[in-house]
Structures are given as C-alpha cells and as structure tokens.
Design an enzyme around this catalytic site. Sequence first.
Site, short mmCIF file in Angstrom:
data_model
loop_
_atom_site.label_atom_id
_atom_site.label_comp_id
_atom_site.label_asym_id
_atom_site.label_seq_id
_atom_site.Cartn_x
_atom_site.Cartn_y
_atom_site.Cartn_z
N ARG A 190 2.77 -6.45 8.80
CA ARG A 190 2.03 -5.36 9.45
C ARG A 190 2.57 -5.09 10.86
O ARG A 190 2.60 -3.95 11.32
CB ARG A 190 0.54 -5.68 9.48
CG ARG A 190 -0.13 -5.51 8.11
CD ARG A 190 -1.49 -6.15 8.08
NE ARG A 190 -2.28 -5.75 6.91
CZ ARG A 190 -3.40 -6.34 6.54
NH1 ARG A 190 -3.88 -7.37 7.23
NH2 ARG A 190 -4.06 -5.93 5.48
N HIS A 232 -1.94 -5.32 1.34
CA HIS A 232 -3.20 -6.02 1.06
C HIS A 232 -2.87 -7.43 0.57
O HIS A 232 -1.89 -7.61 -0.14
CB HIS A 232 -3.98 -5.28 -0.04
CG HIS A 232 -5.10 -6.10 -0.62
ND1 HIS A 232 -6.33 -6.17 -0.02
CD2 HIS A 232 -5.15 -6.92 -1.71
CE1 HIS A 232 -7.10 -6.99 -0.72
NE2 HIS A 232 -6.41 -7.45 -1.76
N ARG A 285 -1.24 -14.24 3.66
CA ARG A 285 -2.01 -13.67 4.78
C ARG A 285 -1.26 -13.90 6.10
O ARG A 285 -1.26 -13.02 6.98
CB ARG A 285 -3.41 -14.30 4.85
CG ARG A 285 -4.29 -14.02 3.65
CD ARG A 285 -4.97 -12.68 3.66
NE ARG A 285 -5.92 -12.50 4.74
CZ ARG A 285 -6.78 -11.48 4.81
NH1 ARG A 285 -6.81 -10.55 3.84
NH2 ARG A 285 -7.61 -11.36 5.81
N GLU A 328 -9.46 -10.10 -8.02
CA GLU A 328 -8.55 -8.97 -7.83
C GLU A 328 -7.46 -8.92 -8.92
O GLU A 328 -7.07 -7.84 -9.36
CB GLU A 328 -7.95 -9.03 -6.43
CG GLU A 328 -9.03 -8.78 -5.37
CD GLU A 328 -8.59 -9.07 -3.93
OE1 GLU A 328 -7.40 -9.37 -3.70
OE2 GLU A 328 -9.46 -8.96 -3.04
N PHE A 331 -15.26 3.65 7.70
CA PHE A 331 -13.90 3.90 7.24
C PHE A 331 -13.76 3.86 5.72
O PHE A 331 -12.66 4.06 5.19
CB PHE A 331 -12.92 2.88 7.86
CG PHE A 331 -13.23 1.43 7.54
CD1 PHE A 331 -12.78 0.85 6.36
CD2 PHE A 331 -13.98 0.65 8.42
CE1 PHE A 331 -13.07 -0.48 6.05
CE2 PHE A 331 -14.27 -0.68 8.13
CZ PHE A 331 -13.81 -1.24 6.94
N LYS A 386 0.84 -1.21 0.00
CA LYS A 386 0.00 0.00 0.00
C LYS A 386 0.88 1.26 0.00
O LYS A 386 2.11 1.18 0.19
CB LYS A 386 -0.94 -0.06 1.21
CG LYS A 386 -1.97 -1.21 1.10
CD LYS A 386 -2.90 -1.24 2.31
CE LYS A 386 -4.02 -2.26 2.15
NZ LYS A 386 -4.95 -2.27 3.33
N THR A 435 -5.21 -7.58 10.51
CA THR A 435 -5.51 -6.31 9.85
C THR A 435 -4.95 -5.09 10.58
O THR A 435 -4.42 -4.17 9.94
CB THR A 435 -7.05 -6.17 9.70
OG1 THR A 435 -7.55 -7.32 9.02
CG2 THR A 435 -7.41 -4.91 8.92
N ASN A 492 -2.01 0.25 6.96
CA ASN A 492 -1.58 -1.09 7.39
C ASN A 492 -0.72 -1.82 6.36
O ASN A 492 -0.71 -3.05 6.30
CB ASN A 492 -2.77 -1.91 7.87
CG ASN A 492 -3.75 -2.23 6.77
OD1 ASN A 492 -3.67 -1.68 5.67
ND2 ASN A 492 -4.68 -3.13 7.04
N TYR A 536 -12.64 -2.93 -2.94
CA TYR A 536 -13.18 -2.80 -1.58
C TYR A 536 -14.71 -2.70 -1.57
O TYR A 536 -15.28 -2.17 -0.61
CB TYR A 536 -12.54 -1.60 -0.89
CG TYR A 536 -11.08 -1.83 -0.53
CD1 TYR A 536 -10.71 -2.91 0.29
CD2 TYR A 536 -10.08 -1.00 -1.00
CE1 TYR A 536 -9.37 -3.13 0.63
CE2 TYR A 536 -8.73 -1.22 -0.67
CZ TYR A 536 -8.40 -2.28 0.15
OH TYR A 536 -7.08 -2.51 0.48
P1 IDP Z 1 -7.76 -7.21 5.50
O1 IDP Z 1 -7.02 -6.18 4.68
O2 IDP Z 1 -6.90 -7.75 6.61
O3 IDP Z 1 -8.41 -8.29 4.67
P2 IDP Z 1 -10.44 -6.07 5.86
O4 IDP Z 1 -11.28 -6.21 7.06
O5 IDP Z 1 -10.84 -6.81 4.61
O6 IDP Z 1 -8.94 -6.43 6.27
O7 IDP Z 1 -10.35 -4.52 5.55
C1 IDP Z 1 -9.80 -4.06 4.32
C2 IDP Z 1 -8.95 -2.84 4.59
O8 IDP Z 1 -9.77 -1.78 5.06
C3 IDP Z 1 -7.91 -3.02 5.70
O9 IDP Z 1 -6.72 -3.65 5.23
C4 IDP Z 1 -7.68 -1.58 6.13
O10 IDP Z 1 -6.83 -0.90 5.20
C5 IDP Z 1 -9.08 -0.99 6.01
N1 IDP Z 1 -9.82 -1.05 7.28
C6 IDP Z 1 -10.51 -2.08 7.78
N2 IDP Z 1 -11.09 -1.77 8.96
C7 IDP Z 1 -10.72 -0.48 9.21
C8 IDP Z 1 -10.99 0.44 10.28
O11 IDP Z 1 -11.69 0.13 11.27
N3 IDP Z 1 -10.44 1.69 10.18
C9 IDP Z 1 -9.67 2.06 9.11
N4 IDP Z 1 -9.40 1.24 8.09
C10 IDP Z 1 -9.91 -0.02 8.13
MG MG Z 2 -10.06 -8.28 3.43
#
Ligand code: IDP
Ligand code: MG
Length: 134
Positions: free
Chosen positions: A103, A116, A86, A127, A58, A10, A92, A113, A50
């Site tokens: 991370r 992805h 992963r 994707e 968010f 990212k 996350t 974070n 997304y």
């Molecule tokens: P992942 O990337 O670990 O699969 P997901 O829950 O699919 O996590 O969320 C996708 C992306 O959305 C996260 O990697 C992060 O960048 C963002 N995200 C998820 N939850 C939050 C939050 O509560 N605050 C800010 N960003 C978030």
């Molecule tokens: Mg995800």
Amino acid sequence: MIEKTYTMIKPDGVRNHHIGQIVSRFENVGLTIERMELGMVTPEQAKANYAEHEGKPFYDGLISYITSGPVVKMVVSGENAVATVRKLMGVTNPADAAPGTIRGDYGLTMDENVIHGSDSVASAEREIGVFFGE
Ligand code: IDP
Ligand code: MG
C-alpha cells in the site's frame, strides 16, 4: 503454524498493472500461491466480505470500488501467512503505509488501497468460502 489466507488485488492494483509486482512480493518471502483467479467481485460477494462495515459512511463507496473492475483473488499459504500478508500490505491508509509495503508503494489514498488481506485465520476461512466456494 502453516496456514492459508485470502488476499485480493483490488481494481486499482489491476488497472495500474501491479499484479506481477505484488505476486512477486508474496513469492519472495516464501509464501505459496495456492489458487489465483482474475475476475469481477459480485455485489453479493462484496457485501459478504465487508459485512462488518455495513452502515459506515464509506460503505457504499467501498462496495462500488471493489466491484468496479477485475480483481485478482488468491489463496496464499505458508508459515504465519495471515500476519505475513498483512505485514507486506502495510496499514489500511496508503498515506500512512510505510515505503516498502504494497500500500505504501502502490497506493496514495484511502479510497483506493490496492489490496485486501484476511485479518485472521477465521476470516480467511470465511473469505475463501465467499470467493472460491469452499
Ligand atoms: P483493512 O483492509 O486494512 O483490513 P478495514 O478497516 O477492514 O481495513 O477496512 C476495509 C476496507 O474498507 C479498506 O481496505 C478500505 O478499502 C475501506 N475503508 C476503510 N476505511 C475507509 C475510509 O475511511 N474511507 C474509505 N474507505 C475505507
Ligand atoms: Mg479488515
């Protein structure tokens, strides 16, 4: 099973000069970098990637973040590539991610974070289509 996954460093990971370290972690475990491209994510690609998060608090910040600077888009292949990437990424929220994960080592807050990775083979196929058009 040999499979492909989509993973993306990212904008914060690129800006903070972690590309080499992250790619090394994939290669160190024996995964293969099949495709790799540095470039911007378009708003259309961000929304497609997304879609499941549309409407969440968010979401707007997430679209701004992922389109805020260059990323490294990758197709990575190997045995259990989806789950292995992963695992190397960590959970996350970088605040909760274990030391030794990407991370955990290169991130600090949920807003940025670092990386992805597709969460399933089906997501990976979708994707790869979004980002490499195949
Ligand atoms: P992942 O990337 O670990 O699969 P997901 O829950 O699919 O996590 O969320 C996708 C992306 O959305 C996260 O990697 C992060 O960048 C963002 N995200 C998820 N939850 C939050 C939050 O509560 N605050 C800010 N960003 C978030
Ligand atoms: Mg995800």
